[in-house]
Design an enzyme around this catalytic site. Structure first.
Site, PDB file in Angstrom:
ATOM      1  N   SER A 142       0.860  -1.189   0.000  1.00 58.59           N
ATOM      2  CA  SER A 142       0.000   0.000   0.000  1.00 58.59           C
ATOM      3  C   SER A 142       0.887   1.227   0.000  1.00 58.59           C
ATOM      4  O   SER A 142       2.024   1.193   0.507  1.00 58.59           O
ATOM      5  CB  SER A 142      -0.877   0.012   1.253  1.00 58.59           C
ATOM      6  OG  SER A 142      -1.466   1.280   1.427  1.00 58.59           O
ATOM      7  N   TYR A 155      -1.435  -1.023  10.225  1.00 54.92           N
ATOM      8  CA  TYR A 155      -1.602  -1.248   8.781  1.00 54.92           C
ATOM      9  C   TYR A 155      -0.330  -0.837   8.029  1.00 54.92           C
ATOM     10  O   TYR A 155       0.184  -1.589   7.209  1.00 54.92           O
ATOM     11  CB  TYR A 155      -2.817  -0.466   8.276  1.00 54.92           C
ATOM     12  CG  TYR A 155      -3.149  -0.742   6.828  1.00 54.92           C
ATOM     13  CD1 TYR A 155      -3.760  -1.928   6.446  1.00 54.92           C
ATOM     14  CD2 TYR A 155      -2.850   0.188   5.848  1.00 54.92           C
ATOM     15  CE1 TYR A 155      -4.056  -2.186   5.113  1.00 54.92           C
ATOM     16  CE2 TYR A 155      -3.152  -0.058   4.520  1.00 54.92           C
ATOM     17  CZ  TYR A 155      -3.763  -1.244   4.159  1.00 54.92           C
ATOM     18  OH  TYR A 155      -4.048  -1.488   2.828  1.00 54.92           O
TER      19      TYR A 155
END
Ligand code: NAD
Length: 251
Positions: A142, A155
């Site tokens: 990401s 995350y």
């Protein structure tokens, strides 16, 4: 000639969002796709839609945090095809919380799915990918792996680990004809971030970080995955490809 004709592909988290778009795109380009998801019904819905569109797909219920289940999945692919040409480690979850208030359980769960799930699938698929002779692993990282945003510590940390792991695997797997690359999406409209995008204030703030001034669609990520999966990317390994509307340049 379709770009993935006769290839055998496995997409984890293929039952929704980006994984669904990748599964359907790969099938349209000629691959037999194993749509694997912890939500077996969602996997079946996607596989059924692919077959209805004259593609080839097999639904499989699997939790990537469970080694025995992942091994059983690889045995199923081995029994059916004897090889795996494309592995997409897409299954992932998020958690938004203040770092200092996170308990061990929620930290471990995100780590288990995003990092250990990727490790487990890449490891257990090795023999099948070696049998392919020219396989491609695509790991979903990401843009958050390199971005500092409040309440995204676990995350971001897991996606940083996925990026680092991918570079190591690219080197370790290269002698076996297995390429390993990483996709770094920006904000893509899926269930994962849907609740943030549905808040107009947050959506506006997120868009200002995206030079192309639109959120990504799952198909944007699937198009990039298609390139990395195909033989056109035969000299591409260890690469990190941002598919983020330019968001990475604003970090
Ligand atoms: P999503 O929530 O829409 O879909 C994720 C899928 O993974 C679901 O079908 C879910 O059932 C499955 N899954 C979850 N845990 C699993 C497990 N333990 N085993 C097997 N399957 C499991 O998410 P998405 O937005 O499509 O994200 C896909 C990937 O892309 C993730 O790795 C995510 O981190 C990454 N990503 C997404 C965005 C975004 O903006 N949506 C941005 C950057 C990276």
């Amino acid at each position: 000639m379709r770009r993935l004709e006769d290839k055998i592909a496995l997409v984890t988290g293929g039952g929704a969002g980006i994984g669904r778009a990748i599964s359907e795109t790969f099938a349209r380009e000629g691959a037999h796709v194993f749509v694997a998801d912890i939500d077996g019904d969602a996997a079946k819905t996607v596989a059924d839609a692919i077959v209805k569109a004259n593609g080839a797909a097999t639904a499989y219920a699997v939790d990537v945090t469970d080694t025995a289940q992942v091994k059983a999945l690889m045995e199923t692919i081995k029994g059916a095809h004897g090889r795996l040409d494309v592995l997409v480690n897409n299954a992932g979850i998020g958690e938004r919380a203040d770092f200092r208030h996170m308990d061990d359980e929620s930290w471990d769960r995100v780590w288990q799915v995003n990092v250990d799930g990727t490790v487990r699938c890449a490891r257990e698929a090795f023999d099948l990918m070696r049998a392919s002779g020219k396989a491609s692993v695509i790991n979903l990282s990401s843009v958050m792996s390199a971005k500092h945003t409040r309440q995204m510590s676990v995350y971001s940390a897991t996606k940083g680990a996925v990026s680092a792991l991918s570079r190591s695997l690219a080197v370790e797997y290269a002698p076996y004809g297995i390429r390993v690359n990483t996709l770094l999406p920006g904000y893509v409209e899926t269930a994962l971030i849907g609740r943030y995008l549905s808040n107009p204030m947050i959506a506006k703030a997120l868009l200002t970080q995206t030079p192309l001034r639109r959120f990504g669609e799952p198909q944007d990520i699937a198009n990039a995955a298609l390139f990395l999966a195909s033989d056109e990317a035969g000299y591409v390994t260890g690469a990190s490809l941002n598919v983020d509307g330019g968001m990475g340049t604003t970090l």
